[in-house]
Enzyme design. Structure first.
Site, PDB file in Angstrom:
ATOM      1  CG  MET A 270      13.598   3.273 -10.037  1.00 20.27           C
ATOM      2  SD  MET A 270      12.889   2.323 -11.405  1.00 20.27           S
ATOM      3  CE  MET A 270      11.229   2.022 -10.806  1.00 20.27           C
ATOM      4  N   GLY A 271      12.859   7.779 -10.234  1.00 21.30           N
ATOM      5  CA  GLY A 271      12.069   9.003 -10.120  1.00 21.30           C
ATOM      6  C   GLY A 271      12.130   9.832 -11.387  1.00 21.30           C
TER       7      GLY A 271
ATOM      8  NE  ARG B  95      17.937 -13.666  -5.396  1.00 16.71           N
ATOM      9  CZ  ARG B  95      17.475 -12.520  -5.891  1.00 16.71           C
ATOM     10  NH1 ARG B  95      17.855 -11.362  -5.371  1.00 16.71           N
ATOM     11  NH2 ARG B  95      16.634 -12.516  -6.898  1.00 16.71           N
TER      12      ARG B  95
ATOM     13  CE  LYS C 285       7.808  -4.012  -7.379  1.00 19.22           C
ATOM     14  NZ  LYS C 285       9.061  -3.961  -6.759  1.00 19.22           N
TER      15      LYS C 285
ATOM     16  N   GLY D  57      12.749  13.247  -5.617  1.00 19.77           N
ATOM     17  CA  GLY D  57      13.648  12.089  -5.628  1.00 19.77           C
ATOM     18  C   GLY D  57      13.888  11.718  -7.075  1.00 19.77           C
TER      19      GLY D  57
ATOM     20  CB  SER E  15       7.113  -4.084 -10.863  1.00 15.78           C
ATOM     21  OG  SER E  15       8.039  -5.012 -11.393  1.00 15.78           O
TER      22      SER E  15
ATOM     23  CB  VAL F  50      13.642   8.869  -1.381  1.00 15.12           C
ATOM     24  CG1 VAL F  50      13.530  10.253  -2.000  1.00 15.12           C
ATOM     25  CG2 VAL F  50      12.607   8.676  -0.293  1.00 15.12           C
TER      26      VAL F  50
ATOM     27  CE  LYS G  38      17.746  -3.037  -4.796  1.00 16.27           C
ATOM     28  NZ  LYS G  38      18.459  -3.630  -5.936  1.00 16.27           N
TER      29      LYS G  38
ATOM     30  NE  ARG H 115       3.158 -29.989  18.391  1.00 15.43           N
ATOM     31  CZ  ARG H 115       1.929 -29.679  18.758  1.00 15.43           C
ATOM     32  NH1 ARG H 115       0.915 -30.438  18.393  1.00 15.43           N
ATOM     33  NH2 ARG H 115       1.712 -28.607  19.478  1.00 15.43           N
TER      34      ARG H 115
ATOM     35  CD  GLU I 287      12.039  -9.310  -9.294  1.00 18.28           C
ATOM     36  OE1 GLU I 287      11.102  -8.541  -9.559  1.00 18.28           O
ATOM     37  OE2 GLU I 287      13.113  -8.912  -8.802  1.00 18.28           O
ATOM     38  CE1 TYR I 288      14.145 -10.812  -4.414  1.00 16.65           C
ATOM     39  CE2 TYR I 288      15.405 -12.298  -3.031  1.00 16.65           C
ATOM     40  CZ  TYR I 288      15.093 -11.016  -3.417  1.00 16.65           C
ATOM     41  OH  TYR I 288      15.719  -9.953  -2.825  1.00 16.65           O
TER      42      TYR I 288
ATOM     43  CG  HIS J  44       6.010  -8.223  -8.563  1.00 12.73           C
ATOM     44  ND1 HIS J  44       7.346  -7.863  -8.558  1.00 12.73           N
ATOM     45  CD2 HIS J  44       5.658  -8.271  -9.873  1.00 12.73           C
ATOM     46  CE1 HIS J  44       7.768  -7.707  -9.799  1.00 12.73           C
ATOM     47  NE2 HIS J  44       6.761  -7.937 -10.619  1.00 12.73           N
ATOM     48  CG  ASN J  45      10.025  -7.261  -5.654  1.00 12.56           C
ATOM     49  OD1 ASN J  45       9.258  -6.973  -6.572  1.00 12.56           O
ATOM     50  ND2 ASN J  45      11.005  -6.471  -5.277  1.00 12.56           N
TER      51      ASN J  45
HETATM   52  C1  6PG Z   1      10.861  -4.558  -9.949  1.00 15.83           C
HETATM   53  C2  6PG Z   1      11.998  -5.149  -9.138  1.00 15.83           C
HETATM   54  C3  6PG Z   1      12.712  -4.125  -8.334  1.00 15.83           C
HETATM   55  C4  6PG Z   1      13.907  -4.619  -7.506  1.00 15.83           C
HETATM   56  C5  6PG Z   1      14.644  -5.807  -8.026  1.00 15.83           C
HETATM   57  C6  6PG Z   1      15.948  -6.087  -7.311  1.00 15.83           C
HETATM   58  O1  6PG Z   1       9.777  -5.065  -9.765  1.00 15.83           O
HETATM   59  O2  6PG Z   1      11.079  -3.650 -10.753  1.00 15.83           O
HETATM   60  O3  6PG Z   1      11.463  -6.085  -8.272  1.00 15.83           O
HETATM   61  O4  6PG Z   1      11.776  -3.575  -7.452  1.00 15.83           O
HETATM   62  O5  6PG Z   1      14.809  -3.567  -7.483  1.00 15.83           O
HETATM   63  O6  6PG Z   1      13.845  -6.910  -7.910  1.00 15.83           O
HETATM   64  O7  6PG Z   1      15.719  -6.769  -6.129  1.00 15.83           O
HETATM   65  P1  6PG Z   1      16.893  -7.545  -5.386  1.00 15.83           P
HETATM   66  O8  6PG Z   1      18.061  -6.614  -5.346  1.00 15.83           O
HETATM   67  O9  6PG Z   1      16.385  -7.878  -4.027  1.00 15.83           O
HETATM   68  O10 6PG Z   1      17.191  -8.748  -6.224  1.00 15.83           O
END
Ligand code: 6PG
Length: 473
Positions: free
Chosen positions: A13-14, A287, A182, A9, A128, A74, A260, A443, A189-190, A185-186
Protein backbone atom coordinates in the site's frame (compact mmCIF):
# COMPACT_ATOMS: atom_id res chain seq x y z
CA UNK A 1 16.24 18.85 -3.74
CA UNK A 2 13.40 18.56 -1.26
CA UNK A 3 10.38 16.29 -1.36
CA UNK A 4 6.84 17.64 -1.25
CA UNK A 5 5.69 14.68 0.79
CA UNK A 6 7.22 11.52 2.28
CA UNK A 7 5.99 7.97 2.74
CA UNK A 8 7.36 5.65 5.39
CA UNK A 9 6.29 2.03 5.38
CA UNK A 10 6.78 0.62 1.91
CA UNK A 11 4.73 -2.56 1.95
CA UNK A 12 2.45 -2.78 -1.04
CA UNK A 13 0.00 0.00 0.00
CA UNK A 14 2.76 2.44 0.95
CA UNK A 15 4.79 1.65 -2.11
CA UNK A 16 1.86 2.14 -4.46
CA UNK A 17 0.82 5.37 -2.77
CA UNK A 18 4.39 6.71 -3.13
CA UNK A 19 4.39 5.72 -6.80
CA UNK A 20 1.03 7.40 -7.33
CA UNK A 21 2.40 10.63 -5.84
CA UNK A 22 5.57 10.45 -7.93
CA UNK A 23 3.60 9.72 -11.09
CA UNK A 24 1.61 12.88 -10.47
CA UNK A 25 4.80 14.90 -10.44
CA UNK A 26 5.20 15.25 -6.66
CA UNK A 27 8.75 14.56 -5.50
CA UNK A 28 8.32 11.97 -2.75
CA UNK A 29 10.71 10.93 0.01
CA UNK A 30 10.58 7.20 0.70
CA UNK A 31 11.65 5.33 3.80
CA UNK A 32 11.23 1.85 5.20
CA UNK A 33 12.46 0.23 8.40
CA UNK A 34 14.46 -2.23 6.35
CA UNK A 35 16.30 -0.26 3.68
CA UNK A 36 16.16 -3.07 1.12
CA UNK A 37 12.54 -2.22 0.35
CA UNK A 38 13.38 1.42 -0.23
CA UNK A 39 16.16 0.43 -2.57
CA UNK A 40 13.95 -2.03 -4.45
CA UNK A 41 11.26 0.62 -4.95
CA UNK A 42 13.68 3.12 -6.40
CA UNK A 43 15.37 0.52 -8.59
CA UNK A 44 12.15 -0.83 -9.98
CA UNK A 45 10.05 2.31 -10.30
CA UNK A 46 12.55 5.19 -10.13
CA UNK A 47 11.68 6.11 -13.71
CA UNK A 48 8.09 6.98 -12.78
CA UNK A 49 8.98 10.23 -11.03
CA UNK A 50 11.20 11.77 -8.40
CA UNK A 51 11.90 9.55 -5.41
CA UNK A 52 14.20 10.66 -2.61
CA UNK A 53 15.26 7.50 -0.78
CA UNK A 54 16.20 7.85 2.88
CA UNK A 55 17.95 5.29 5.03
CA UNK A 56 17.29 6.88 8.41
CA UNK A 57 14.37 8.76 9.92
CA UNK A 58 16.63 11.83 10.26
CA UNK A 59 17.53 11.76 6.59
CA UNK A 60 13.88 11.22 5.67
CA UNK A 61 12.65 14.17 7.71
CA UNK A 62 15.49 16.40 6.47
CA UNK A 63 14.49 15.77 2.86
CA UNK A 64 10.94 17.11 3.32
CA UNK A 65 9.95 20.69 2.45
CA UNK A 66 8.24 22.64 5.23
CA UNK A 67 5.74 22.32 6.69
CA UNK A 68 6.58 18.65 6.45
CA UNK A 69 4.05 16.15 5.19
CA UNK A 70 4.84 12.68 6.38
CA UNK A 71 2.63 9.72 5.50
CA UNK A 72 2.89 6.57 7.58
CA UNK A 73 1.68 3.36 6.00
CA UNK A 74 2.25 0.68 8.61
CA UNK A 75 0.05 -1.81 10.43
CA UNK A 76 -2.65 -0.38 12.69
CA UNK A 77 -2.13 -0.57 16.43
CA UNK A 78 1.26 -0.80 18.17
CA UNK A 79 3.35 -0.54 14.97
CA UNK A 80 1.69 2.82 14.20
CA UNK A 81 2.44 4.13 17.70
CA UNK A 82 6.04 2.97 17.37
CA UNK A 83 6.52 4.86 14.10
CA UNK A 84 4.88 8.00 15.51
CA UNK A 85 7.18 7.83 18.53
CA UNK A 86 10.14 7.51 16.24
CA UNK A 87 9.32 10.43 13.96
CA UNK A 88 7.46 12.94 16.10
CA UNK A 89 10.59 14.09 18.01
CA UNK A 90 12.17 15.00 14.67
CA UNK A 91 9.29 17.24 13.62
CA UNK A 92 8.48 20.89 14.28
CA UNK A 93 5.24 22.73 14.96
CA UNK A 94 3.12 22.96 11.83
CA UNK A 95 4.35 19.65 10.44
CA UNK A 96 1.83 16.95 9.55
CA UNK A 97 1.74 13.22 10.14
CA UNK A 98 -0.75 11.41 7.96
CA UNK A 99 -1.76 7.93 9.12
CA UNK A 100 -3.06 6.12 6.05
CA UNK A 101 -3.63 2.77 7.77
CA UNK A 102 -6.89 1.26 9.00
CA UNK A 103 -6.57 2.69 12.52
CA UNK A 104 -9.38 2.60 15.05
CA UNK A 105 -10.80 6.13 15.26
CA UNK A 106 -10.40 6.14 19.05
CA UNK A 107 -6.64 5.60 18.61
CA UNK A 108 -6.62 8.40 16.07
CA UNK A 109 -8.36 10.74 18.51
CA UNK A 110 -5.81 9.90 21.17
CA UNK A 111 -2.85 10.38 18.84
CA UNK A 112 -4.26 13.60 17.41
CA UNK A 113 -4.71 15.09 20.87
CA UNK A 114 -1.21 14.09 21.99
CA UNK A 115 0.48 15.50 18.89
CA UNK A 116 -1.63 18.66 18.91
CA UNK A 117 -0.01 19.48 22.25
CA UNK A 118 3.28 19.56 20.42
CA UNK A 119 1.90 21.63 17.54
CA UNK A 120 1.96 18.73 15.13
CA UNK A 121 -1.07 17.98 12.97
CA UNK A 122 -2.07 14.35 13.07
CA UNK A 123 -4.24 13.45 10.10
CA UNK A 124 -5.94 10.06 10.45
CA UNK A 125 -6.83 9.22 6.88
CA UNK A 126 -8.97 6.43 5.51
CA UNK A 127 -7.68 5.10 2.21
CA UNK A 128 -9.74 2.60 0.28
CA UNK A 129 -9.24 0.74 -2.94
CA UNK A 130 -6.64 -1.88 -2.15
CA UNK A 131 -3.32 -2.05 -3.98
CA UNK A 132 -4.70 -1.01 -7.33
CA UNK A 133 -6.53 1.93 -5.82
CA UNK A 134 -3.44 3.16 -4.02
CA UNK A 135 -1.58 3.16 -7.33
CA UNK A 136 -4.22 4.39 -9.76
CA UNK A 137 -6.51 6.47 -7.55
CA UNK A 138 -8.00 5.52 -4.20
CA UNK A 139 -10.88 7.06 -2.30
CA UNK A 140 -9.30 9.16 0.44
CA UNK A 141 -10.97 10.15 3.73
CA UNK A 142 -8.74 12.53 5.71
CA UNK A 143 -9.63 13.68 9.20
CA UNK A 144 -7.59 16.13 11.28
CA UNK A 145 -7.58 19.90 11.37
CA UNK A 146 -8.95 22.11 8.62
CA UNK A 147 -5.55 23.81 8.54
CA UNK A 148 -3.81 20.55 7.73
CA UNK A 149 -6.27 19.94 4.92
CA UNK A 150 -5.26 23.22 3.32
CA UNK A 151 -1.73 21.94 2.99
CA UNK A 152 -2.59 18.33 2.19
CA UNK A 153 -5.90 18.47 0.36
CA UNK A 154 -4.60 19.53 -3.06
CA UNK A 155 -2.01 16.74 -3.07
CA UNK A 156 -4.45 14.09 -1.91
CA UNK A 157 -7.15 15.24 -4.31
CA UNK A 158 -4.59 15.09 -7.09
CA UNK A 159 -3.85 11.39 -6.55
CA UNK A 160 -7.41 10.31 -5.66
CA UNK A 161 -9.83 8.65 -8.06
CA UNK A 162 -12.03 11.04 -10.05
CA UNK A 163 -15.69 10.64 -10.94
CA UNK A 164 -17.07 13.15 -13.45
CA UNK A 165 -13.94 15.19 -12.74
CA UNK A 166 -14.67 15.34 -9.00
CA UNK A 167 -11.92 13.91 -6.78
CA UNK A 168 -12.86 11.09 -4.42
CA UNK A 169 -11.30 12.94 -1.50
CA UNK A 170 -12.57 15.60 0.86
CA UNK A 171 -11.90 16.79 4.39
CA UNK A 172 -14.15 14.55 6.47
CA UNK A 173 -13.90 16.40 9.77
CA UNK A 174 -11.63 16.90 12.79
CA UNK A 175 -9.47 14.33 14.61
CA UNK A 176 -10.81 10.79 14.15
CA UNK A 177 -13.56 11.59 11.64
CA UNK A 178 -11.65 10.22 8.65
CA UNK A 179 -10.90 6.88 10.24
CA UNK A 180 -14.44 6.68 11.60
CA UNK A 181 -15.87 7.08 8.12
CA UNK A 182 -13.39 4.55 6.71
CA UNK A 183 -14.46 2.13 9.43
CA UNK A 184 -18.12 2.49 8.47
CA UNK A 185 -17.13 2.17 4.81
CA UNK A 186 -15.66 -1.21 5.69
CA UNK A 187 -18.74 -2.20 7.68
CA UNK A 188 -20.86 -1.43 4.63
CA UNK A 189 -18.34 -3.37 2.55
CA UNK A 190 -18.91 -6.43 4.79
CA UNK A 191 -22.66 -6.03 4.45
CA UNK A 192 -22.50 -5.62 0.68
CA UNK A 193 -20.28 -8.72 0.38
CA UNK A 194 -22.59 -10.78 2.60
CA UNK A 195 -25.67 -9.85 0.57
CA UNK A 196 -23.87 -10.79 -2.63
CA UNK A 197 -22.81 -14.10 -1.04
CA UNK A 198 -26.40 -14.85 -0.04
CA UNK A 199 -27.58 -14.02 -3.57
CA UNK A 200 -25.06 -16.49 -4.94
CA UNK A 201 -26.09 -19.17 -2.44
CA UNK A 202 -29.76 -18.79 -3.33
CA UNK A 203 -29.13 -18.79 -7.07
CA UNK A 204 -27.17 -21.96 -6.58
CA UNK A 205 -29.43 -23.83 -4.18
CA UNK A 206 -32.89 -22.43 -4.85
CA UNK A 207 -32.54 -21.86 -8.59
CA UNK A 208 -30.09 -24.71 -9.18
CA UNK A 209 -27.61 -22.68 -11.22
CA UNK A 210 -23.92 -23.58 -11.57
CA UNK A 211 -21.21 -21.05 -10.59
CA UNK A 212 -20.44 -20.21 -14.22
CA UNK A 213 -24.13 -19.53 -14.85
CA UNK A 214 -24.33 -17.39 -11.72
CA UNK A 215 -21.32 -15.44 -12.97
CA UNK A 216 -23.41 -14.58 -16.04
CA UNK A 217 -26.30 -13.45 -13.84
CA UNK A 218 -23.93 -11.11 -11.95
CA UNK A 219 -22.51 -9.84 -15.24
CA UNK A 220 -26.02 -8.93 -16.35
CA UNK A 221 -26.76 -7.25 -13.01
CA UNK A 222 -23.59 -5.27 -13.42
CA UNK A 223 -25.08 -3.52 -16.43
CA UNK A 224 -27.99 -2.21 -14.33
CA UNK A 225 -28.62 -0.38 -11.09
CA UNK A 226 -26.41 -2.81 -9.14
CA UNK A 227 -23.36 -1.86 -11.21
CA UNK A 228 -20.43 -1.86 -8.81
CA UNK A 229 -16.92 -3.06 -8.27
CA UNK A 230 -18.03 -5.82 -5.88
CA UNK A 231 -20.59 -7.23 -8.36
CA UNK A 232 -17.98 -7.06 -11.11
CA UNK A 233 -15.36 -9.02 -9.18
CA UNK A 234 -18.00 -11.49 -7.96
CA UNK A 235 -18.62 -12.48 -11.59
CA UNK A 236 -14.87 -12.88 -12.09
CA UNK A 237 -14.45 -15.08 -9.02
CA UNK A 238 -17.46 -17.26 -9.88
CA UNK A 239 -16.36 -17.74 -13.47
CA UNK A 240 -12.88 -18.84 -12.42
CA UNK A 241 -11.93 -22.53 -12.64
CA UNK A 242 -9.35 -24.10 -10.35
CA UNK A 243 -6.38 -25.18 -12.48
CA UNK A 244 -5.45 -28.12 -10.26
CA UNK A 245 -8.85 -29.82 -10.16
CA UNK A 246 -10.86 -28.33 -12.99
CA UNK A 247 -13.59 -27.54 -10.48
CA UNK A 248 -15.20 -24.14 -9.99
CA UNK A 249 -12.74 -22.10 -7.93
CA UNK A 250 -15.47 -21.26 -5.41
CA UNK A 251 -15.83 -25.00 -4.64
CA UNK A 252 -12.20 -25.55 -3.71
CA UNK A 253 -11.85 -22.57 -1.35
CA UNK A 254 -12.34 -23.36 2.34
CA UNK A 255 -15.65 -21.78 3.35
CA UNK A 256 -14.40 -19.95 6.43
CA UNK A 257 -14.31 -16.17 6.00
CA UNK A 258 -11.65 -14.17 7.78
CA UNK A 259 -11.61 -10.58 8.95
CA UNK A 260 -9.13 -8.05 10.17
CA UNK A 261 -11.41 -6.11 12.46
CA UNK A 262 -12.89 -3.03 10.84
CA UNK A 263 -16.33 -4.63 10.38
CA UNK A 264 -16.32 -5.71 14.00
CA UNK A 265 -15.35 -2.18 15.10
CA UNK A 266 -18.24 -0.77 13.08
CA UNK A 267 -20.67 -2.96 15.00
CA UNK A 268 -19.04 -2.39 18.40
CA UNK A 269 -19.16 1.35 17.82
CA UNK A 270 -22.76 1.18 16.64
CA UNK A 271 -23.71 -0.62 19.85
CA UNK A 272 -22.07 2.14 21.87
CA UNK A 273 -23.82 4.82 19.84
CA UNK A 274 -27.16 2.99 19.99
CA UNK A 275 -27.47 2.75 16.23
CA UNK A 276 -29.18 -0.34 14.76
CA UNK A 277 -26.86 -1.79 12.12
CA UNK A 278 -28.27 -5.31 11.86
CA UNK A 279 -27.10 -5.73 8.27
CA UNK A 280 -23.49 -5.05 9.19
CA UNK A 281 -23.74 -7.10 12.38
CA UNK A 282 -25.14 -10.13 10.54
CA UNK A 283 -22.36 -9.82 7.99
CA UNK A 284 -19.75 -9.91 10.75
CA UNK A 285 -21.54 -12.79 12.48
CA UNK A 286 -21.90 -14.72 9.21
CA UNK A 287 -18.11 -14.63 8.86
CA UNK A 288 -17.82 -15.68 12.47
CA UNK A 289 -20.24 -18.61 12.08
CA UNK A 290 -18.40 -19.76 8.98
CA UNK A 291 -15.16 -19.89 10.93
CA UNK A 292 -16.47 -22.07 13.76
CA UNK A 293 -15.54 -25.38 12.15
CA UNK A 294 -16.10 -27.39 15.34
CA UNK A 295 -19.57 -25.95 15.88
CA UNK A 296 -20.49 -26.61 12.27
CA UNK A 297 -19.16 -30.16 12.33
CA UNK A 298 -21.09 -30.95 15.50
CA UNK A 299 -24.29 -29.56 13.99
CA UNK A 300 -24.09 -31.04 10.50
CA UNK A 301 -26.69 -33.77 11.10
CA UNK A 302 -29.39 -31.53 12.53
CA UNK A 303 -32.60 -32.00 10.55
CA UNK A 304 -33.64 -29.65 7.78
CA UNK A 305 -35.60 -29.64 4.55
CA UNK A 306 -34.13 -31.51 1.60
CA UNK A 307 -32.35 -29.09 -0.67
CA UNK A 308 -33.43 -29.14 -4.26
CA UNK A 309 -33.98 -26.47 -6.84
CA UNK A 310 -37.41 -25.02 -6.16
CA UNK A 311 -37.34 -21.67 -7.80
CA UNK A 312 -39.25 -20.53 -10.83
CA UNK A 313 -37.76 -18.91 -13.88
CA UNK A 314 -38.17 -15.42 -12.53
CA UNK A 315 -36.27 -16.15 -9.33
CA UNK A 316 -33.03 -14.44 -10.38
CA UNK A 317 -34.97 -11.21 -10.91
CA UNK A 318 -36.45 -11.55 -7.45
CA UNK A 319 -33.00 -12.01 -5.97
CA UNK A 320 -31.86 -8.90 -7.80
CA UNK A 321 -34.67 -6.96 -6.15
CA UNK A 322 -33.96 -8.44 -2.73
CA UNK A 323 -30.30 -7.54 -3.15
CA UNK A 324 -31.03 -3.98 -4.20
CA UNK A 325 -33.51 -3.43 -1.37
CA UNK A 326 -31.19 -4.96 1.24
CA UNK A 327 -28.34 -2.87 -0.08
CA UNK A 328 -30.39 0.28 0.42
CA UNK A 329 -30.94 -0.82 4.03
CA UNK A 330 -27.21 -1.55 4.54
CA UNK A 331 -26.26 1.93 3.38
CA UNK A 332 -29.05 3.57 5.32
CA UNK A 333 -27.74 1.89 8.47
CA UNK A 334 -24.13 2.83 7.71
CA UNK A 335 -25.02 6.47 7.09
CA UNK A 336 -27.09 6.52 10.25
CA UNK A 337 -23.96 5.46 12.13
CA UNK A 338 -21.92 8.19 10.45
CA UNK A 339 -24.49 10.78 11.48
CA UNK A 340 -24.59 9.46 15.04
CA UNK A 341 -20.78 9.45 15.28
CA UNK A 342 -20.65 12.93 13.86
CA UNK A 343 -23.14 14.19 16.44
CA UNK A 344 -21.41 12.39 19.32
CA UNK A 345 -17.95 13.73 18.52
CA UNK A 346 -18.95 17.08 17.00
CA UNK A 347 -17.46 16.31 13.59
CA UNK A 348 -20.11 17.93 11.42
CA UNK A 349 -19.72 15.29 8.71
CA UNK A 350 -21.44 15.99 5.41
CA UNK A 351 -23.07 12.65 4.49
CA UNK A 352 -23.64 13.63 0.88
CA UNK A 353 -19.94 14.42 0.54
CA UNK A 354 -19.09 10.96 1.88
CA UNK A 355 -21.33 9.36 -0.76
CA UNK A 356 -19.62 11.55 -3.34
CA UNK A 357 -16.09 10.41 -2.45
CA UNK A 358 -17.19 6.77 -2.36
CA UNK A 359 -18.41 6.87 -5.95
CA UNK A 360 -14.95 5.92 -7.18
CA UNK A 361 -11.68 4.43 -5.99
CA UNK A 362 -12.96 2.47 -3.02
CA UNK A 363 -14.08 -1.13 -2.62
CA UNK A 364 -17.78 -0.18 -2.38
CA UNK A 365 -17.67 2.12 -5.42
CA UNK A 366 -20.91 1.83 -7.30
CA UNK A 367 -23.37 3.65 -9.48
CA UNK A 368 -25.65 3.48 -6.44
CA UNK A 369 -23.51 5.98 -4.48
CA UNK A 370 -24.52 8.73 -6.85
CA UNK A 371 -28.13 8.05 -5.85
CA UNK A 372 -27.17 8.51 -2.22
CA UNK A 373 -25.35 11.72 -3.06
CA UNK A 374 -28.53 12.92 -4.79
CA UNK A 375 -30.68 11.87 -1.83
CA UNK A 376 -28.62 14.00 0.57
CA UNK A 377 -28.60 16.85 -1.91
CA UNK A 378 -32.41 16.75 -1.96
CA UNK A 379 -32.67 16.57 1.83
CA UNK A 380 -29.39 17.04 3.74
CA UNK A 381 -30.97 16.40 7.11
CA UNK A 382 -33.06 13.33 6.28
CA UNK A 383 -33.08 10.90 9.23
CA UNK A 384 -32.94 7.92 6.86
CA UNK A 385 -32.14 7.22 3.24
CA UNK A 386 -35.09 4.81 3.07
CA UNK A 387 -37.56 7.66 2.67
CA UNK A 388 -35.77 9.34 -0.20
CA UNK A 389 -38.17 9.36 -3.19
CA UNK A 390 -36.04 7.10 -5.34
CA UNK A 391 -35.21 4.62 -2.60
CA UNK A 392 -38.74 4.49 -1.22
CA UNK A 393 -40.03 3.70 -4.68
CA UNK A 394 -37.39 1.02 -5.24
CA UNK A 395 -38.20 -0.56 -1.86
CA UNK A 396 -41.90 -0.55 -2.64
CA UNK A 397 -41.27 -2.10 -6.02
CA UNK A 398 -38.93 -4.73 -4.54
CA UNK A 399 -40.85 -5.72 -1.47
CA UNK A 400 -42.92 -8.61 -2.83
CA UNK A 401 -39.84 -10.22 -4.37
CA UNK A 402 -37.79 -9.46 -1.25
CA UNK A 403 -40.34 -11.22 0.98
CA UNK A 404 -40.53 -14.13 -1.43
CA UNK A 405 -36.75 -14.55 -1.43
CA UNK A 406 -36.53 -14.46 2.37
CA UNK A 407 -39.44 -16.92 2.64
CA UNK A 408 -37.91 -19.24 0.05
CA UNK A 409 -34.58 -19.21 1.88
CA UNK A 410 -36.30 -20.11 5.13
CA UNK A 411 -38.38 -22.81 3.49
CA UNK A 412 -35.48 -24.61 1.82
CA UNK A 413 -33.04 -24.05 4.66
CA UNK A 414 -30.54 -21.73 2.99
CA UNK A 415 -29.26 -19.19 5.51
CA UNK A 416 -29.95 -15.62 4.41
CA UNK A 417 -29.30 -13.53 7.54
CA UNK A 418 -28.44 -10.40 5.58
CA UNK A 419 -31.65 -10.39 3.54
CA UNK A 420 -33.75 -11.34 6.55
CA UNK A 421 -32.39 -8.67 8.88
CA UNK A 422 -32.66 -6.00 6.20
CA UNK A 423 -36.30 -6.86 5.63
CA UNK A 424 -36.97 -6.92 9.36
CA UNK A 425 -35.41 -3.47 9.71
CA UNK A 426 -37.59 -2.17 6.89
CA UNK A 427 -40.72 -3.63 8.44
CA UNK A 428 -39.74 -2.39 11.91
CA UNK A 429 -39.37 1.17 10.71
CA UNK A 430 -42.65 0.97 8.79
CA UNK A 431 -44.60 -0.54 11.65
CA UNK A 432 -47.38 1.45 13.17
CA UNK A 433 -46.86 -0.29 16.52
CA UNK A 434 -43.96 -2.43 17.64
CA UNK A 435 -44.06 -5.12 20.33
CA UNK A 436 -41.62 -2.94 22.25
CA UNK A 437 -44.71 -1.94 24.22
CA UNK A 438 -44.87 -5.49 25.57
CA UNK A 439 -41.16 -5.42 26.34
CA UNK A 440 -41.76 -2.29 28.40
CA UNK A 441 -44.61 -4.01 30.23
CA UNK A 442 -42.37 -6.96 31.08
CA UNK A 443 -39.61 -4.66 32.30
CA UNK A 444 -42.06 -2.82 34.48
CA UNK A 445 -43.42 -6.13 35.80
CA UNK A 446 -40.17 -7.70 36.90
CA UNK A 447 -38.12 -4.67 37.75
CA UNK A 448 -40.40 -1.65 38.14
CA UNK A 449 -38.48 -0.05 35.29
CA UNK A 450 -41.50 2.12 34.40
CA UNK A 451 -43.03 2.95 31.03
CA UNK A 452 -44.40 5.92 29.17
CA UNK A 453 -47.97 6.06 27.85
CA UNK A 454 -49.29 6.92 24.42
CA UNK A 455 -51.90 9.30 25.81
CA UNK A 456 -50.17 11.21 28.64
CA UNK A 457 -46.71 12.55 29.45
CA UNK A 458 -44.69 11.17 32.34
CA UNK A 459 -43.36 7.83 33.64
CA UNK A 460 -45.69 5.22 35.04
CA UNK A 461 -45.53 2.02 37.00
CA UNK A 462 -48.22 -0.59 37.57
CA UNK A 463 -48.34 -2.24 40.99
CA UNK A 464 -48.07 -5.72 39.48
CA UNK A 465 -47.62 -7.49 42.82
CA UNK A 466 -50.54 -5.63 44.39
CA UNK A 467 -53.88 -4.43 43.12
CA UNK A 468 -52.44 -3.44 39.71
CA UNK A 469 -53.32 0.17 39.94
CA UNK A 470 -51.10 2.55 38.05
CA UNK A 471 -48.92 5.07 39.81
CA UNK A 472 -46.82 7.88 38.45
CA UNK A 473 -43.16 7.66 39.20
C1 6PG B 1 -10.40 -1.04 1.40
C2 6PG B 1 -10.55 -2.31 2.22
C3 6PG B 1 -9.33 -2.63 3.00
C4 6PG B 1 -9.37 -3.92 3.83
C5 6PG B 1 -10.24 -5.02 3.34
C6 6PG B 1 -10.05 -6.34 4.05
O1 6PG B 1 -11.24 -0.20 1.60
O2 6PG B 1 -9.48 -0.94 0.58
O3 6PG B 1 -11.59 -2.12 3.11
O4 6PG B 1 -9.11 -1.56 3.87
O5 6PG B 1 -8.07 -4.41 3.83
O6 6PG B 1 -11.55 -4.64 3.48
O7 6PG B 1 -10.74 -6.35 5.25
P1 6PG B 1 -11.06 -7.71 6.00
O8 6PG B 1 -9.78 -8.49 6.02
O9 6PG B 1 -11.52 -7.34 7.37
O10 6PG B 1 -12.10 -8.41 5.19
Amino acid sequence: ETARIGVTGLAVMGRNLARNLARHGHPVAVHNRTAARTKALVEEFGGEGTFLPAETPEQFVASLERPRRLVIMVKAGAPTDAVIDEFAPLLEPGDMIVDGGNAHFADTRRREAALRERGIHFVGTGISGGEEGALHGPSIMPGGSAESYEALGPLLEDIAAKVDGTPCCTHVGPDGAGHFVKMVHNGIEYSDMQLIAESYDLLRHAAGLAPAEIAEVFRTWNTGRLESYLIEITAEVLAHTDAATGKPFVDVVLDQAEQKGTGRWTVQTALDLGVPVGGIAEAVFARSVSGHADLRAASRNLPGPARGAVADAGFADKVEKALYASKIVAYAQGFHEIQAGSAEYGWNIDSGAMATIWRGGCIIRARFLDRIRAAYEADPSTPTLLTDDHFAEALGDAQDAWRDVVATAARIGVPAPGFATALAYYDSLRADRLPAALTQGQRDFFGAHTYRRVDRDGSFHTLWGGDRTEVTS
